[in-house]
Design a protein around this motif. Structure first.
Motif, PDB file in Angstrom:
ATOM      1  N   VAL A  63       5.018   8.303  -2.280  1.00 53.04           N
ATOM      2  CA  VAL A  63       3.943   7.446  -1.765  1.00 53.04           C
ATOM      3  C   VAL A  63       2.726   8.272  -1.385  1.00 53.04           C
ATOM      4  O   VAL A  63       1.581   7.894  -1.668  1.00 53.04           O
ATOM      5  N   GLN A 105       3.653  -0.456  -1.198  1.00 51.45           N
ATOM      6  CA  GLN A 105       2.458   0.372  -1.023  1.00 51.45           C
ATOM      7  C   GLN A 105       2.283   1.309  -2.217  1.00 51.45           C
ATOM      8  O   GLN A 105       1.182   1.508  -2.712  1.00 51.45           O
ATOM      9  N   PHE A 106       3.420   1.859  -2.676  1.00 48.39           N
ATOM     10  CA  PHE A 106       3.347   2.685  -3.879  1.00 48.39           C
ATOM     11  C   PHE A 106       2.860   1.860  -5.061  1.00 48.39           C
ATOM     12  O   PHE A 106       2.047   2.324  -5.870  1.00 48.39           O
ATOM     13  N   TYR A 136      -0.931   1.560  -5.002  1.00 42.88           N
ATOM     14  CA  TYR A 136      -1.633   2.768  -5.404  1.00 42.88           C
ATOM     15  C   TYR A 136      -1.452   3.049  -6.899  1.00 42.88           C
ATOM     16  O   TYR A 136      -2.348   3.577  -7.550  1.00 42.88           O
ATOM     17  N   ARG A 178      -0.921   7.993  -3.121  1.00 43.72           N
ATOM     18  CA  ARG A 178      -2.120   7.689  -2.339  1.00 43.72           C
ATOM     19  C   ARG A 178      -3.239   8.676  -2.652  1.00 43.72           C
ATOM     20  O   ARG A 178      -4.404   8.299  -2.809  1.00 43.72           O
ATOM     21  N   ASP A 238       8.882   0.196  -2.773  1.00 45.65           N
ATOM     22  CA  ASP A 238       7.799   0.387  -1.824  1.00 45.65           C
ATOM     23  C   ASP A 238       6.534  -0.255  -2.362  1.00 45.65           C
ATOM     24  O   ASP A 238       5.870   0.308  -3.229  1.00 45.65           O
ATOM     25  N   THR A 292      11.517  -3.302   2.375  1.00 43.34           N
ATOM     26  CA  THR A 292      11.010  -2.070   1.772  1.00 43.34           C
ATOM     27  C   THR A 292      11.973  -0.925   2.039  1.00 43.34           C
ATOM     28  O   THR A 292      12.743  -0.941   3.002  1.00 43.34           O
TER      29      THR A 292
END
Length: 268
Positions: free
Chosen positions: A127, A232-233, A236, A131, A230, A78
């Motif tokens: 990010v 995580q991005f 979301y 979120r 990323d 990442t």
């Protein structure tokens, strides 16, 4: 000494004796400060240790640690930890350049530090805002720095049902019409996000400009790049687009209920 260790040592010594018969290897051994006629495993180990100790300096220690961080960046999947490790490595190499009086190395890694810091800040900001969007804020202001401006005039068709989909759009000004369901889209609305999620990347409706306006666009390739930088991005963003899809479904259900009520009243 255990017999096993003695056997291994004797085998290594025989290999070294055979290697020293080669003229090229003999020259290398001479350059290393070894006697080709008296080469043993212990002699090589002691000479390498001597060279290592002789070259231990504060500058080289900083370079070794910096190299370790750069190797670590190759193992990271990442972007955020990669940027952090890269910045630390650049810091150590900048100190190495300063201590060794190597101006080029010092300036190069000193310049790389703010560049990596800027990219890291952009990614963290992206990010964070993604979120917040997933938690209920449906604004996608966080994507604007990655988007390109485009203008349309009344009567222009942005895309048609079934067209290949390559980009997502955010309306800034003007009005647009989804022709298949006769729904108007005003400023601040997302268009074309479903094409990013469909397996064949095809448009799911026809959009026409009914009032001169401006939109911001981002290609699916850029979205994929951000996603893989990323995960995580990416999560979301999928939550955000799912919420958009649910909003569209709810709107269509309400429209269908209104039409059914109107039909019932006409029959009555």
């Amino acid at each position: 000494m255990p017999s096993g260790s003695a056997d291994i040592s004797s085998i290594l010594d025989r290999i070294l004796d055979a290697a020293t018969d080669n003229l090229r290897i003999a020259k290398i051994l001479v350059q290393m400060g070894l006697d080709p006629n008296n080469v043993t495993y212990d002699a090589i180990f002691n000479r390498m240790l001597e060279i290592f100790v002789h070259n231990i300096t504060l500058a080289n220690l900083f370079a070794a640690v910096g190299a370790g961080f750069f190797v670590a960046t190759l193992l990271m999947r990442t972007m955020v930890p990669l940027r952090v490790a890269n910045m630390i490595g650049c810091g150590f190499f900048a100190v190495f350049g300063a201590l060794s009086a190597n101006v080029a190395t010092f300036l190069l890694y000193l310049l790389l530090l703010p560049i990596n810091a800027l990219r890291l800040r952009q990614m963290l900001k992206l990010v964070k805002k993604a979120r917040h969007a997933a938690e209920g804020d449906m604004s996608i202001e966080w994507l604007k720095p990655f988007m390109t401006e485009r203008k349309y005039r009344r009567g222009d068709t942005l895309f048609k049902l079934g067209d290949p989909a390559k980009e997502m759009l955010l309306t800034v000004t003007g009005k647009f019409l989804v022709k298949e369901i006769n729904v108007e889209i005003g400023p601040g609305a997302l268009m074309g996000e479903l094409g990013f999620l469909t397996p064949d990347n095809r448009r799911t409706g026809t959009i026409e400009c009914i009032e001169d306006g401006q939109v911001l666009t981002i290609t699916y390739d850029r979205l994929l790049e951000i996603y893989f930088q990323d995960p995580q991005f990416g999560y979301y963003f999928l939550v955000l687009t799912s919420q958009r899809l649910l909003q569209n479904i709810d709107r269509l259900q309400k429209q269908l209920a209104t039409e059914r009520a109107a039909t019932t009243n006409r029959i009555a």
